[in-house]
Design an enzyme around this catalytic site. Structure first.
Site, PDB file in Angstrom:
ATOM      1  N   LYS A 112      -0.866   0.841  14.991  1.00 20.37           N
ATOM      2  CA  LYS A 112      -0.603   1.496  16.192  1.00 20.37           C
ATOM      3  C   LYS A 112       0.301   0.601  16.841  1.00 20.37           C
ATOM      4  O   LYS A 112       0.099  -0.507  16.868  1.00 20.37           O
ATOM      5  CB  LYS A 112      -2.021   1.763  16.746  1.00 20.37           C
ATOM      6  CG  LYS A 112      -1.770   3.077  17.744  1.00 20.37           C
ATOM      7  CD  LYS A 112      -1.705   4.619  16.997  1.00 20.37           C
ATOM      8  CE  LYS A 112      -1.767   5.731  17.801  1.00 20.37           C
ATOM      9  NZ  LYS A 112      -2.009   6.925  17.121  1.00 20.37           N
TER      10      LYS A 112
HETATM   11  N1  LIG Z   1       0.793  13.493  18.259  1.00 20.82           N
HETATM   12  C1  LIG Z   1       0.326  13.432  17.101  1.00 20.82           C
HETATM   13  O1  LIG Z   1       0.932  13.810  16.111  1.00 20.82           O
HETATM   14  C2  LIG Z   1      -1.174  12.914  16.962  1.00 20.82           C
HETATM   15  C3  LIG Z   1      -1.693  12.910  15.837  1.00 20.82           C
HETATM   16  C4  LIG Z   1      -2.992  12.296  15.734  1.00 20.82           C
HETATM   17  C5  LIG Z   1      -3.720  12.140  17.025  1.00 20.82           C
HETATM   18  N2  LIG Z   1      -3.079  12.362  18.025  1.00 20.82           N
HETATM   19  C6  LIG Z   1      -4.090  12.245  19.189  1.00 20.82           C
HETATM   20  O2  LIG Z   1      -3.977  13.333  20.217  1.00 20.82           O
HETATM   21  C7  LIG Z   1      -3.947  13.074  21.495  1.00 20.82           C
HETATM   22  C8  LIG Z   1      -3.171  13.629  22.259  1.00 20.82           C
HETATM   23  O3  LIG Z   1      -1.881  13.157  21.809  1.00 20.82           O
HETATM   24  P1  LIG Z   1      -0.420  14.134  22.027  1.00 20.82           P
HETATM   25  O4  LIG Z   1       0.681  13.531  20.853  1.00 20.82           O
HETATM   26  O5  LIG Z   1      -0.541  15.397  21.884  1.00 20.82           O
HETATM   27  O6  LIG Z   1       0.227  13.327  23.453  1.00 20.82           O
HETATM   28  P2  LIG Z   1       0.965  14.088  24.677  1.00 20.82           P
HETATM   29  O7  LIG Z   1       1.572  13.209  25.414  1.00 20.82           O
HETATM   30  O8  LIG Z   1       1.867  15.235  23.880  1.00 20.82           O
HETATM   31  O9  LIG Z   1       0.135  15.278  25.186  1.00 20.82           O
HETATM   32  C9  LIG Z   1      -1.044  14.490  26.097  1.00 20.82           C
HETATM   33  C10 LIG Z   1      -1.771  15.774  26.697  1.00 20.82           C
HETATM   34  O10 LIG Z   1      -2.950  15.342  27.326  1.00 20.82           O
HETATM   35  C11 LIG Z   1      -3.020  15.431  28.676  1.00 20.82           C
HETATM   36  N3  LIG Z   1      -3.740  14.325  29.520  1.00 20.82           N
HETATM   37  C12 LIG Z   1      -3.339  13.292  29.747  1.00 20.82           C
HETATM   38  N4  LIG Z   1      -4.386  12.492  30.361  1.00 20.82           N
HETATM   39  C13 LIG Z   1      -5.274  13.366  30.788  1.00 20.82           C
HETATM   40  C14 LIG Z   1      -6.449  13.679  31.329  1.00 20.82           C
HETATM   41  N5  LIG Z   1      -6.919  12.224  31.656  1.00 20.82           N
HETATM   42  N6  LIG Z   1      -7.279  14.373  31.312  1.00 20.82           N
HETATM   43  C15 LIG Z   1      -6.709  15.707  30.650  1.00 20.82           C
HETATM   44  N7  LIG Z   1      -5.739  15.953  29.953  1.00 20.82           N
HETATM   45  C16 LIG Z   1      -4.770  14.666  29.893  1.00 20.82           C
HETATM   46  C17 LIG Z   1      -1.410  15.348  29.134  1.00 20.82           C
HETATM   47  O11 LIG Z   1      -1.175  16.135  30.287  1.00 20.82           O
HETATM   48  C18 LIG Z   1      -0.882  16.106  28.084  1.00 20.82           C
HETATM   49  O12 LIG Z   1      -0.941  17.620  28.331  1.00 20.82           O
HETATM   50  C19 LIG Z   1      -4.228  11.462  21.472  1.00 20.82           C
HETATM   51  O13 LIG Z   1      -5.344  11.121  21.451  1.00 20.82           O
HETATM   52  C20 LIG Z   1      -3.291  11.220  20.139  1.00 20.82           C
HETATM   53  O14 LIG Z   1      -3.725   9.855  19.798  1.00 20.82           O
HETATM   54  C21 LIG Z   1      -1.767  12.799  18.285  1.00 20.82           C
END
Ligand SMILES: NC(=O)c1ccc[n+]([C@@H]2O[C@H](COP(=O)([O-])OP(=O)(O)OC[C@H]3O[C@@H](n4cnc5c(N)ncnc54)[C@H](O)[C@@H]3O)[C@@H](O)[C@H]2O)c1
Length: 424
Positions: A112
């Protein structure tokens, strides 16, 4: 000090993942002779990134790349841009990546990366310069057959394109396999952007089927409306689920009869936040309230440490399907288990992203393009096979789905470790 006492002091995601691994090793009766190898990353890299800002002054940002394990294949894992990003968080996220790739049985290890930065304070050009400088700094340790980054919180296909371009310039040749989650026009895979959300919905559907129920009409609440949350909500809505609540960092919206997810997506596409969404029958709630709202399935899809000992006994859902990495703490898991709330853990539930990243990498290496339908089918097959493995081990060890997932992943990693042996 016991693990539980230690964990209740302050939340440390790395301590959290190690505590779960320790417990899984006990329950799964795993030979722990080589276990310490898994508890520690292979390499932690910290870099300092000077960037010339638009007004001419220079700022230095802190960046990280933690490579946890490449025992089952090249290191693989996303890059996060966040003001609270730190090495302990990135370490934990790298371990989850190794466990995830092992859980769904794809030939990748875990890594990561991240930069401590508030992206809302940067212009697009500053973001580009920061990304290129970070790529330059980690260039010696990444590559299509060594370590392959991808998007995570606050990073996206555009950022992957800048990484790809910078890396290719440094190498003097196009190197599309160095990142996944890049634009389709630059060798990205169809279906990658929506893959994590699609995988979350697939996992929810498999769980419901196993429980003799169906997704159609099922009430779902999704915390986080970024890549994972928005696609989860959209696909669940498309498959007939009733999405009752959504939230982003600004707050949440709730409608007991279900929200029109496409309308909400159209509203946020222009950069608007959910706190500004107004419609009759839709009420505004906080990010704490969304976790405690009336629903059958709760999908935390924002950040770590959202479901903890302070709120686990207040949740009203029957199931949790983890879109985010590490949204539930070790202590909360115990409370949820006592309450009979079933959790499909992150290392299976949100694996869709890395599975389609694997497809993207395979297409890049073979210089082939797969159709989206093929990708969707292959993704479902992998999640279905992983879910079957999960049920089998949960029954064999009489344990929660989280423990079963960790047991499967640790067994696979330890087996690989054992047959390779230790160098020198
Ligand atoms: N992008 C991927 O392919 C992927 C794959 C596996 C896991 N993840 C995990 O999924 C999660 C989200 O990732 P993403 O890629 O969607 O990120 P992103 O940046 O696209 O979206 C994050 C979202 O969470 C919201 N957010 C941020 N802080 C917050 C809080 N304190 N309370 C509520 N909402 C909050 C933001 O406003 C946004 O809507 C993370 O834990 C990431 O590690 C992502």
């Amino acid at each position: 000090m016991s693990t539980t006492e230690k964990m209740s002091k302050t939340y440390d995601p790395y301590e959290n993942v190690v505590a779960v691994m320790e417990e899984a090793a006990e329950i799964g009766k795993i030979d722990k002779r080589m276990f310490d190898i898994l508890k520690n990353p292979q390499r932690e890299t910290k870099v300092y990134l000077p960037v010339e800002m638009d007004d001419g002054h220079v700022e230095v940002f802190e960046g990280y790349r933690v490579q946890h394990s490449n025992i089952r294949g090249p290191f693989k894992g996303g890059i996060r841009y966040h003001q609270d990003c730190n090495i302990e968080e990135i370490k934990a996220l790298s371990v989850w990546m190794s466990l995830k790739c092992a859980m769904v049985n794809i030939p990748f290890g875990g890594a990561k990366g991240g930069i401590k930065v508030d992206v809302t304070k940067l212009s697009e050009r500053e973001l580009c310069r920061l990304t290129r400088r970070y790529t330059y700094a980690i260039e010696p340790i990444i590559g299509a057959d060594t370590d392959i980054p991808a998007p995570d919180v606050n990073t996206n296909a555009q950022i992957m394109a800048w990484i790809l371009d910078t890396y290719s310039m440094l190498k003097g040749k196009p190197s599309p396999g160095v990142v996944t989650g890049k634009p389709v026009e630059l060798g990205g895979s169809k279906g990658r952007t929506s893959a994590t959300g699609r995988g979350v919905v697939n996992a929810a559907q498999l769980l419901l089927e196993h429980e003799g129920r169906e997704l159609s009409g099922c009430k779902i609440a999704v915390q986080g409306f970024g890549n994972v949350g928005s696609h989860t909500a959209r696909i669940a809505h498309f498959r007939g689920a009733c999405v009752v609540a959504l939230s982003d960092i600004s707050g949440g919206i709730y409608c007991k009869d279900g929200l029109d997810v496409n309308e909400v997506i159209a509203f946020t596409e222009g950069g608007k936040r959910l706190k500004d969404f107004e419609k009759s029958g839709v009420k505004h709630i906080t990010n704490e309230e969304i976790l405690e709202c009336e629903c059958e399935i709760l999908v935390p899809a924002a950040l770590e440490n959202q479901i903890h000992e302070g709120n686990a006994d207040k949740l009203k859902c029957r199931y949790i399907v983890e879109g985010a990495n590490g949204p539930t703490t070790y202590e909360a898991d115990r409370i949820l288990e006592e309450r009979g709330i079933k959790v499909i853990p992150d290392i299976l539930a949100n694996s869709g992203g890395v599975v389609v990243s694997y497809f993207e990498w395979v297409q890049n290496i073979q210089e082939l393009t797969w159709e989206k339908e093929h990708i969707k089918e292959k993704l479902f097959e992998i999640i279905q096979a992983a879910f079957k493995d999960l049920l089998k081990v949960a029954e064999e060890c009489s344990c929660s789905y989280r423990m079963a997932a960790y047991i499967i992943a640790i067994r696979r990693l330890m087996y690989a470790e054992k047959i390779k042996g230790i160098f020198p």
